[in-house]
Design an enzyme around this catalytic site. Structure first.
Site, PDB file in Angstrom:
ATOM      1  N   HIS A   1       0.857  -1.185   0.000  1.00  0.00           N
ATOM      2  CA  HIS A   1       0.000   0.000   0.000  1.00  0.00           C
ATOM      3  C   HIS A   1       0.892   1.233   0.000  1.00  0.00           C
ATOM      4  O   HIS A   1       1.869   1.307   0.751  1.00  0.00           O
ATOM      5  CB  HIS A   1      -0.912  -0.006   1.220  1.00  0.00           C
ATOM      6  CG  HIS A   1      -1.881   1.130   1.233  1.00  0.00           C
ATOM      7  ND1 HIS A   1      -2.730   1.399   0.176  1.00  0.00           N
ATOM      8  CD2 HIS A   1      -2.140   2.091   2.164  1.00  0.00           C
ATOM      9  CE1 HIS A   1      -3.456   2.464   0.462  1.00  0.00           C
ATOM     10  NE2 HIS A   1      -3.119   2.906   1.656  1.00  0.00           N
TER      11      HIS A   1
ATOM     12  N   CYS B   1      -3.666   2.867  -5.433  1.00  0.00           N
ATOM     13  CA  CYS B   1      -2.873   3.685  -4.510  1.00  0.00           C
ATOM     14  C   CYS B   1      -1.495   4.026  -5.073  1.00  0.00           C
ATOM     15  O   CYS B   1      -0.970   5.117  -4.848  1.00  0.00           O
ATOM     16  CB  CYS B   1      -2.739   2.986  -3.155  1.00  0.00           C
ATOM     17  SG  CYS B   1      -1.837   1.410  -3.197  1.00  0.00           S
TER      18      CYS B   1
ATOM     19  N   HIS C   1      -2.970   9.190   1.188  1.00  0.00           N
ATOM     20  CA  HIS C   1      -2.998   7.991   0.346  1.00  0.00           C
ATOM     21  C   HIS C   1      -4.395   7.778  -0.208  1.00  0.00           C
ATOM     22  O   HIS C   1      -5.347   8.483   0.163  1.00  0.00           O
ATOM     23  CB  HIS C   1      -2.502   6.759   1.124  1.00  0.00           C
ATOM     24  CG  HIS C   1      -3.157   6.540   2.448  1.00  0.00           C
ATOM     25  ND1 HIS C   1      -3.885   5.407   2.754  1.00  0.00           N
ATOM     26  CD2 HIS C   1      -3.211   7.312   3.578  1.00  0.00           C
ATOM     27  CE1 HIS C   1      -4.333   5.473   3.997  1.00  0.00           C
ATOM     28  NE2 HIS C   1      -3.943   6.620   4.522  1.00  0.00           N
TER      29      HIS C   1
END
Length: 264
Positions: A30, A155, A42
């Site tokens: 991530h 992401c 994010h």
């Protein structure tokens, strides 16, 4: 940062850095932009931002498993986001979720890129200045980044755009994400190398060819070498991504919610 890992200590990262952490025993990573003050901007699937339990399984791919903790005692603005947006501000602790911290590399040489077999760790593209990167991340926090898509707008795509300002014109292909490219590149390499199996009966030879095809297919999709990218100002991003209408609908809500954000 070494050849095999980009792991860093918290004291080593700087505002504007592209950081990431692994989930589900290194199954996927991530990504986010460190904006200073132990805070990270994010991008996550919007459907997972309404969880009140703060728990989730790791059965889905990429960010689709992530949900917010029910509360954060460290920063009162941790979890801030605008309505109908997947761009979120979190503290570094909540972003990492007890995982290790890694820093994405920019401006690597082609040989260094190919040496790092795993996607989503580096790019041959160069990063824009720190202040530009932070401006993009904070602007998108207030205005959104469109709809999340695991292969075309995830992401890593978000952080790559914040760092480079590059947008892919071809909407039919894979996005900027090196992680997504790796997933597509692995089976593609196996298919492309299969005719060569007749000429290379040795398992070692087949494995070598497959690995080579995989690395080259991953390199070909790197944003630093692609020819189907353009530089887009963050203020013009909504039009280029095709969600300008949605952007206008939430403009009033965004203006009202922005007052809730505590200054970094």
């Amino acid at each position: 940062m070494g050849l095999l890992t980009n792991r860093v200590e918290r004291s080593e990262i700087k505002p504007g850095d592209h950081i990431y952490t692994y989930r589900a025993i290194f199954t996927y990573s991530h990504h986010g932009i460190f904006v200073g003050g132990s805070k990270v901007v994010h991008f996550r699937p919007e459907r997972n931002l309404n969880s009140s339990t703060g728990t989730s399984s790791d059965s889905d791919f990429y960010d689709s498993t992530l949900s917010l903790p029910s509360s954060c005692s460290t920063f009162p603005d941790c979890g801030f986001r605008q309505p109908n947006s997947g761009v979120i501000l979190s503290c570094l602790d909540c972003f990492l979720r007890n995982g290790s911290l890694y820093c994405f590399e920019y401006g690597v040489t082609p040989s260094a890129f190919l040496a790092k077999v795993r996607g989503g760790t580096c790019s041959t593209a160069t990063s824009d200045p720190q202040e530009t990167v932070i401006h993009r991340a904070m602007y998108l926090l207030q205005n959104g980044f469109g709809n999340y898509d695991v292969f075309q707008n995830n992401c890593e795509d978000f952080t790559l755009y914040c760092k480079t300002g590059l947008l892919i014109m071809d909407k039919l292909g894979v996005g900027r994400s090196g992680q997504a490219s790796s997933v597509i590149g692995a089976p593609l390499a196996a298919i492309l190398s299969s005719p060569l199996k007749l000429l290379m009966p040795s398992p070692v030879g087949v494995a070598t060819v497959t690995a080579g095809m995989y690395c080259m297919s991953r390199y070909a999709t790197d944003i630093g070498v692609r020819t189907d990218v353009i530089k887009v100002a963050v203020e013009d991003l909504a039009v280029n991504l095709g969600w300008a209408g949605h952007h206008e609908e939430v403009a009033d809500d965004s203006e009202a919610s922005s007052n809730q954000l505590i200054a970094i």
